[in-house]
Scaffold this active site. Structure first.
Site, mmCIF file in Angstrom:
data_model
loop_
_atom_site.group_PDB
_atom_site.id
_atom_site.type_symbol
_atom_site.label_atom_id
_atom_site.label_comp_id
_atom_site.label_asym_id
_atom_site.label_seq_id
_atom_site.Cartn_x
_atom_site.Cartn_y
_atom_site.Cartn_z
ATOM 1 N NE ARG A 22 26.814 65.059 81.026
ATOM 2 C CZ ARG A 22 27.697 64.615 81.908
ATOM 3 N NH1 ARG A 22 28.997 64.720 81.655
ATOM 4 N NH2 ARG A 22 27.296 64.071 83.039
ATOM 5 C CG HIS A 33 25.772 61.059 87.414
ATOM 6 N ND1 HIS A 33 26.718 61.996 87.762
ATOM 7 C CD2 HIS A 33 26.113 59.919 88.075
ATOM 8 C CE1 HIS A 33 27.586 61.450 88.602
ATOM 9 N NE2 HIS A 33 27.237 60.196 88.803
#
Length: 381
Positions: free
Chosen positions: A191, A204
């Site tokens: 991320r 996710h």
């Protein structure tokens, strides 16, 4: 790690004996000291193959569920001895990973990141998820005022679902992801590298093994023979590309996907990972039977492990997709590619005519048929 000459890993295998028309149970002993292998017919208690060095066979190929090629005999690895399990597969587990609707040009980088972190990808496909699926995926943050925005984002674009295998995979994947907010994520996490904000934060991860197994079943499972998440192939104006098992094992999937998706001519409309039986590869490659001397070896290699099939389309629909894509792949012989087309896929990731990184459709009229073979026939096997 230093190995002793007598160190060995023991695997329980099955092999189809064509002459006897039966499945034979075998024991495969792998000796990491010199990369040698021994095969024993467990029923007869006799050596089918005395200990011999086999350079092409790598330890990472001996995963439960894989198929390995030993002197043109295909062995299905169905289990391993307890000591081998404790040594090689201690705390190995699966987790579910979802690549969110990011630009397709980022998919290759993300896949490369995942494989470099030591995860083995055993299932993979792109798709679109429903709000019910998304609500189940994000049930751990039910009541969060950001939830409606997240649900809207992940259901309005295309995602890629993955089953990742590694020791302590659930925890490890969450660590690789980094904090929800890319600005707070540790350096080098997924991320931090590619995320934009708390919603558009690349991917996710599940919180528990139970949750991961549930989401794997929901994403990859079938209901009355129909996939819960439909395959994305359109079977129209397309060509077929298959990333071969050796390229998957060698970790080149991400680089190949990136080369295709960043091209100014092509985009990938469907992607899925398959295990292909030898009978299927012989049928798929039947057009080459009696034409190419490598036909049998081509079939065997495609059945050796997981492959990834792609439906590829041209951004300009007036172009002949099959012919144009073959230019990106290059000729079948990687050595020739490296001389004449050094930037082609086979020049960069191919090793020889059999292990030449990818299969691509030869004839313009076969593009849709080859895509159908994987995304219709193989998808329902």
């Amino acid at each position: 790690m230093v190995f002793d000459y007598f160190d060995k890993y023991t695997f329980l295998c099955e092999m189809y004996d064509e002459n006897a028309d039966e499945i034979v149970d075998l024991v495969l002993n792998f000796f990491p000291f010199d990369n040698s292998v021994q095969i024993i017919n467990s029923r007869k208690g006799k050596n089918l193959l005395k200990r011999v060095q086999l350079s092409p066979l790598k330890l990472e190929m001996l995963q439960i569920g894989n198929i390995v090629n030993i002197y043109s005999k295909l062995l299905y690895v169905k289990d391993c001895a307890p000591v081998t399990r404790r040594t090689l597969f201690s705390n190995v587990q699966s987790t579910f990973a979802l690549i969110k609707p990011v630009p397709s040009s980022s998919h290759g980088k993300i896949i490369t990141f995942i494989m470099k972190k030591g995860f083995r990808i055993v299932r993979m496909k792109n798709g679109k998820i429903s709000k019910d699926f998304a609500m189940e995926l994000y049930k751990s943050i039910a009541g969060n005022n950001m939830l409606p925005i997240i649900i809207d984002y992940v259901t309005n674009g295309e995602v890629i679902g993955l089953e990742l295998v590694a020791p302590d995979a659930v925890k490890k994947w969450r660590q690789c992801l980094g904090a929800t907010d890319p600005l707070e994520a540790a350096p080098g996490t997924l991320r931090q590298l590619y995320g934009d904000n708390k919603v558009q934060n690349v991917a996710h991860g599940c919180n528990t093994q139970e949750e991961a197994l549930q989401m794997l079943e929901l994403f990859f499972g079938y209901d009355k023979g129909i996939p819960r998440i439909p395959f994305r192939a359109t079977f129209k104006d397309c060509t077929c590309c298959v990333i071969k098992p050796h390229a998957v094992i060698e970790g080149n999937v991400g680089s190949i996907l990136e080369q295709i998706s960043t091209s100014d001519k092509f985009y990938i409309s469907a992607i899925a990972m398959f295990s292909v039986k030898l009978a299927n590869t012989e049928e798929f490659y039947e057009i080459y039977k009696g034409v190419l001397p490598e036909y049998e070896d081509m079939c065997i290699h495609m059945a050796e492990g997981k492959c990834i099939s792609l439906e590829v389309k041209c951004k300009d629909p007036s172009m002949n997709c099959v012919c144009e894509f073959r230019k990106l792949c290059g000729p079948r012989d990687p050595d020739l590619c490296r001389q004449l087309y050094p930037d082609s896929i086979r020049a960069q990731y191919g090793k020889n005519i059999i292990h030449n990184a990818v299969h691509c459709t030869d004839l313009p009229e076969d593009g849709e048929l080859e895509v159908e073979y994987f995304f219709k026939l193989m998808a329902n096997n």
